[in-house]
Write a protein that holds these residues in place. Structure first.
Motif, PDB file in Angstrom:
ATOM      1  N   ARG A  40       0.780  -1.276  -0.109  1.00  0.00           N
ATOM      2  CA  ARG A  40      -0.029   0.002  -0.137  1.00  0.00           C
ATOM      3  C   ARG A  40       0.899   1.330  -0.102  1.00  0.00           C
ATOM      4  NH1 ARG A  40      -4.922   0.018   4.182  1.00  0.00           N
ATOM      5  NH2 ARG A  40      -5.616   1.524   2.371  1.00  0.00           N
ATOM      6  N   SER A  42       2.881   4.256   1.678  1.00  0.00           N
ATOM      7  CA  SER A  42       2.454   4.956   2.833  1.00  0.00           C
ATOM      8  C   SER A  42       2.737   6.389   2.767  1.00  0.00           C
ATOM      9  CB  SER A  42       3.134   4.685   4.449  1.00  0.00           C
ATOM     10  OG  SER A  42       4.805   4.914   4.274  1.00  0.00           O
ATOM     11  N   ASP A  76      -5.747   5.672   6.642  1.00  0.00           N
ATOM     12  CA  ASP A  76      -6.172   4.398   5.518  1.00  0.00           C
ATOM     13  C   ASP A  76      -6.636   4.932   4.235  1.00  0.00           C
ATOM     14  OD1 ASP A  76      -6.524   1.815   5.922  1.00  0.00           O
ATOM     15  OD2 ASP A  76      -8.763   1.907   5.830  1.00  0.00           O
ATOM     16  N   CYS A  78      -3.955   4.993   2.045  1.00  0.00           N
ATOM     17  CA  CYS A  78      -2.664   5.167   1.860  1.00  0.00           C
ATOM     18  C   CYS A  78      -2.326   5.230   0.458  1.00  0.00           C
ATOM     19  CB  CYS A  78      -2.093   3.856   2.513  1.00  0.00           C
ATOM     20  SG  CYS A  78      -2.581   3.525   4.066  1.00  0.00           S
ATOM     21  N   GLU A  79      -2.883   4.529  -0.470  1.00  0.00           N
ATOM     22  CA  GLU A  79      -2.711   4.273  -1.990  1.00  0.00           C
ATOM     23  C   GLU A  79      -2.811   5.772  -2.527  1.00  0.00           C
ATOM     24  OE1 GLU A  79      -4.922   2.897  -0.212  1.00  0.00           O
ATOM     25  OE2 GLU A  79      -4.298   0.574  -0.447  1.00  0.00           O
TER      26      GLU A  79
END
Lengths: 122, 122
Positions: A40, A42, A76, A78-79
């Motif tokens: 993912r 960060s 949440d 992250c992408e």
């Protein structure tokens, strides 16, 4: 870790839902860092800590009123990072450069026109 | 540091001011720690890290929908801590015990009745 509060809190803020917010603009910058190579990614790995530091300084320089720039844990998304969310408006941004930071501060926090091209997709 | 997202994001969230929020309840728990003996004290020195951990677990246990419990840096209301703010409602709380955490989760996030006796003074 300390956070800056340019312009001070909204005067005579009252608590509770629907009341005048304590900060007119409460900005949270994700500084979560995942291990290198995590699928993912960060926000910190994408430079969010530096951008958070810049945003704090720049908000003071610009004299942005009733705003607070805060560090946040993982938001949440992250992408899509580096992620920033501005409350109580609930507007989410991808902030990749210091120019992006300037635009959020001047266009959203100072002129009340959130830059839509920097917003996260739904 | 990772943060939990009990219940998942609001379905079909749209971005931008006035749109449905990505999280119906975005909770920020201050975990700032000042040096021992600092005049203002700090939320971490008053136990906020443990309460943050509990809140994440408890929100999942209770099945609180569309909420995220996040760590935050200093919210600058140190003297009143441990401080928690819930957006987009913009309600600030002093959360001192796990019972206080339970009340915020059940009364505000689940029943929509923010507990006024836990709110911060203006």
């Amino acid at each position: 870790m300390t956070d800056t509060m340019p312009g001070g809190p909204a005067a005579s803020a009252e608590e509770g839902a629907g009341a005048k917010p304590y900060f007119a603009f409460h900005v949270f910058v994700c500084t979560n860092r995942r291990p290198d190579g995590h699928a993912r990614g960060s926000c910190a790995a994408r430079g969010s800590e530096r951008l958070r530091d810049y945003m704090k300084v720049r908000a003071k320089e610009l004299g942005v009123a009733s705003a607070r720039i805060n560090t946040a844990g993982c938001l949440d998304r992250c992408e899509l990072g580096p992620c920033v969310v501005v409350y109580p408006q609930g507007v989410w941004y991808r902030v990749q450069t210091t120019d992006d930071v300037d635009r959020v501060l001047t266009e959203h926090l100072q002129r009340g026109r959130p830059p839509s091209d920097l917003m996260l997709p739904p």
